[in-house]
Design an enzyme around this catalytic site. Structure first.
Site, mmCIF file in Angstrom:
data_model
loop_
_atom_site.group_PDB
_atom_site.id
_atom_site.type_symbol
_atom_site.label_atom_id
_atom_site.label_comp_id
_atom_site.label_asym_id
_atom_site.label_seq_id
_atom_site.Cartn_x
_atom_site.Cartn_y
_atom_site.Cartn_z
ATOM 1 N N CYS A 67 1.154 -8.218 5.122
ATOM 2 C CA CYS A 67 0.785 -6.795 4.974
ATOM 3 C C CYS A 67 -0.775 -6.533 4.611
ATOM 4 O O CYS A 67 -1.462 -7.657 4.907
ATOM 5 C CB CYS A 67 1.544 -6.117 4.074
ATOM 6 N N ASP A 68 -1.144 -5.493 4.742
ATOM 7 C CA ASP A 68 -2.466 -4.845 4.666
ATOM 8 C C ASP A 68 -3.656 -5.556 4.154
ATOM 9 O O ASP A 68 -4.588 -5.946 4.819
ATOM 10 C CB ASP A 68 -2.392 -3.361 4.023
ATOM 11 N N LYS A 69 -3.629 -5.961 2.979
ATOM 12 C CA LYS A 69 -4.730 -6.874 2.292
ATOM 13 C C LYS A 69 -4.502 -8.379 2.366
ATOM 14 O O LYS A 69 -5.450 -9.065 2.115
ATOM 15 C CB LYS A 69 -5.003 -6.396 1.131
ATOM 16 N N CYS A 126 5.219 -2.475 8.571
ATOM 17 C CA CYS A 126 5.900 -1.075 8.786
ATOM 18 C C CYS A 126 5.523 -0.922 10.316
ATOM 19 O O CYS A 126 4.624 -1.325 10.832
ATOM 20 C CB CYS A 126 5.163 0.077 7.931
ATOM 21 N N SER A 159 -4.929 5.135 5.636
ATOM 22 C CA SER A 159 -4.011 3.989 5.897
ATOM 23 C C SER A 159 -3.958 4.029 7.503
ATOM 24 O O SER A 159 -4.355 4.991 8.295
ATOM 25 C CB SER A 159 -2.634 4.793 5.629
ATOM 26 N N GLU A 197 -6.826 4.484 -0.096
ATOM 27 C CA GLU A 197 -6.250 5.301 1.279
ATOM 28 C C GLU A 197 -5.981 6.639 0.956
ATOM 29 O O GLU A 197 -5.529 6.859 0.015
ATOM 30 C CB GLU A 197 -5.223 4.479 1.865
ATOM 31 N N ASP A 255 0.823 -1.049 -0.082
ATOM 32 C CA ASP A 255 0.034 -0.052 -0.027
ATOM 33 C C ASP A 255 0.817 1.542 -0.052
ATOM 34 O O ASP A 255 0.593 2.231 -0.513
ATOM 35 C CB ASP A 255 -0.792 0.008 1.306
#
Length: 615
Positions: free
Chosen positions: A122-124, A195, A517, A491, A81
């Site tokens: 990570c995010d998704k 992150c 985010s 985002e 992202d």
């Protein structure tokens, strides 16, 4: 007793061809009849959170085979992202969640796998795999790649901690010299891993612990630390235990839908609120609940948000603490332990690490556990050496953080605030609700009245902020960026970062039918539902309108009369095929994204597909 799913492709004379193909993958005569465990790995060289995962699948596979199973690994995609941020690439991020979920389903069902190990980060990717796991409802365990070490550098002779957001803000701030900006950029993301703050990736990996689907430390143990290796090995052993319990013993408690039931979803959301997790977690938990056929909704989130205090404050809500500090304070189990003592958990929920959550907490909550090995586990710390290699260091803190009055994790009595870190707002702008990460909002901004500054896209908003159109007291409205209208629900990290860089971070608000985010802070209200493209009121806001935001009252209001609002809606509907579409926006939308938009629901439904349209 349930029959192994894999028997469909391994038993009987008519499966001779399938067995021949299995043999070609390395399966031996004495392997047939063993459970086949699928390992879904999300390794990619595009994403720092996944760059170190190449060998992790085979590490897990070795543990599975030692425990008597057959392990077969496959890969999913993974979008970064941060790299996709600020341009058309972000349109693909949320839709990738559905592709990941589908790809896991396709591989597992096509090959009749008996159980599943999800290697995500990570995010998704974690949400996509979670949706697939609950859809499939076969034994599953999650093990993530782990968080990145926090960046550190010296500026003006002061040692500071950094993350991705600091690099974004500094890069857009004319007051920061080129030399300092470059130094921050080079220091912000020093290692492999997700992150380093409580952004979406780490939030979701923490929530898998609370859902009961991953081992203690999964959400907080650093990617670089040697101790994380044991999490992967133990995941391989545990999935075989779960598989045996289900297929041999007919133990239904080994299935993910019985572990991640309504009470487990409440536990996960309670954790999320207590740790000020990313607002994206709301979207993903709602989507996962739909796959699990659990009746968990925005109403439940609203109810919990009024009960749960803010017990753990982490970047981006404070520069003091990052995930490495959360781990030192006991990780997710430390937060859950405090929630349990506050009477806010269902501690009888099933868990892959023990018979139930109470048993797991008794061992892994460092505030109550006397187990020296557990305390050593949570003493694992950063090395401060840039690297892309997993398990590359074995540094430890001198002691764990058990200060529950002024430390990273607090008791209810000494909470950062008695209000939790996330809240659901509603009103005529968001009839079906919207989300604000209160953990990142200054107290003086909990009530805000301002003048709307409306933009039809994130790109226009960024240009307006950087061009000086947005001034103190404005409420920046970014619309037609929802799941359907974007499409893809981008985002908005760049707009919020640029507001900060212009000194407007606490002097403006931002509302959007898009999302934020996990790195966002400030008065940023997202997931406005219904979205503009679905006929939401946000499409009817005009520049100059007064908008009233009241977090304590959980309200957000467009201050115009009902008569005026109805007149605007009538005028919009009169546009026919051009109604509920952005004015003057030029955006190339691929066929893949158009297909996603065709079935996408608004954020209050998790932005999942509207299956009623499928017949």
């Amino acid at each position: 007793m349930p029959k192994l799913r894999s028997a469909t492709s391994t038993e009987g004379r008519n499966m001779a061809g399938a067995r021949a193909l299995w043999r070609a993958t390395g399966v031996k005569d004495n392997d047939f009849g063993k459970p086949i465990i699928a390992i879904s790995n999300s390794f990619t060289q595009f994403v720092p959170g996944h760059v170190h995962l190449k060998d992790m699948g085979q590490l897990v596979a070795g543990a599975i085979e030692e425990a008597g199973g057959i392990a077969k690994e496959f890969n999913t995609i993974a979008v970064d992202d941060g790299i996709a941020m600020g341009h058309g690439g972000m349109l693909y991020s949320l839709p990738s969640r559905e592709l990941i979920a589908d790809s896991v389903e396709y591989m597992v069902n096509a090959h009749c796998a008996d159980a599943l190990v999800c290697i995500s980060n990570c995010d998704k990717i974690t949400p996509g795999m979670l949706m697939a796991a609950l859809r499939l409802n076969i034994p599953v365990i999650f093990v993530s790649g782990g968080p990145m070490e926090a960046g550190k550098t010296k500026l003006s002779d002061k040692l500071i901690k950094l993350d991705l957001v600091d690099a974004m803000v500094a890069g857009a701030d004319d007051r920061v010299s080129d030399a300092d900006s470059e130094q921050i950029e080079r220091s912000a993301c020093p290692t492999c891993g997700s992150c380093s703050g409580m952004f979406t990736a780490n939030s979701m990996n923490c929530l898998t612990e609370a859902l009961g689907l991953s081992l203690p430390g999964n959400g907080s143990m650093l990617a670089t630390h040697a101790d994380r290796r044991e999490l992967f090995l133990e995941a391989g052993r545990r999935i075989m235990d779960l598989t045996t319990r289900y297929y041999r013993d007919d133990d239904q408690s080994a299935l993910p839908r019985n572990i991640a039931n309504f009470n487990a979803f409440e536990n996960a959301m309670t954790l999320d609120i207590a740790m000020g997790g990313s607002s994206n977690t709301v979207l993903h938990l709602l989507a996962a609940a739909i796959e699990a056929e659990v009746d968990f909704s925005m109403d439940d989130i609203d109810r919990l948000s009024r009960l749960v205090p803010h017990l753990c404050k982490v970047a981006p809500s404070t520069p003091k603490y990052h995930m490495e500090d959360v781990h030192r304070a006991g990780g997710v189990m430390g937060i859950l332990g405090e929630l349990d003592r506050a009477g806010l958990l269902h501690n009888d929920a099933y868990h892959v690490a023990g018979s139930n959550l109470a048993e797991v907490l008794a061992k892994y909550d460092i505030a109550q556990s006397k187990d020296e090995a557990v305390h050593k586990f949570f003493s694992a710390g950063p090395a401060g050496i840039p690297t892309t290699k997993a398990f590359s260091q074995d540094c430890r803190w001198d002691s764990v953080d058990i200060d529950r009055e002024a430390g990273c994790i607090r008791t209810r009595e000494f909470a950062f605030s008695q209000e939790g870190g996330l809240a659901v707002l509603s009103g005529n702008v968001a009839l079906d609700g919207c989300i604000v990460k209160t953990a990142g909002v200054e107290v003086e901004n909990h009530t805000f009245i301002g003048s709307a500054r409306v933009y039809e896209s994130q790109d226009d908003a960024v240009a307006g902020i950087l061009g000086g159109e947005v001034v103190e007291g404005d409420v920046v409205v970014i619309r037609y960026e929802g799941p359907k209208g974007g499409p893809g629900m981008q985002e908005m990290l760049y707009p919020t970062s640029y507001l900060k860089s212009r000194g407007l971070g606490t002097k403006c608000a931002l509302i959007t039918d898009g999302r934020f985010s996990g790195g966002t802070s400030g008065l940023s209200i997202g997931h406005v539902s219904p979205e503009a493209a679905a006929g939401g009121t946000i499409a009817l806001v005009n520049t100059g309108d007064r908008i009233e935001i009241d977090i304590p009252a959980r309200s957000i209001k467009l201050a115009i009369s009902d008569v005026e609002l109805a007149a605007r809606r009538t005028a919009m509907e009169a546009l026919g095929k051009d109604a509920w579409k952005p004015v003057g926006r030029v955006r190339q939308v691929s066929m893949a994204l158009k297909a996603y938009a065709l079935l996408a629901t608004s954020a209050d439904k998790g932005a999942v597909r509207d299956t009623s349209k499928l017949g």
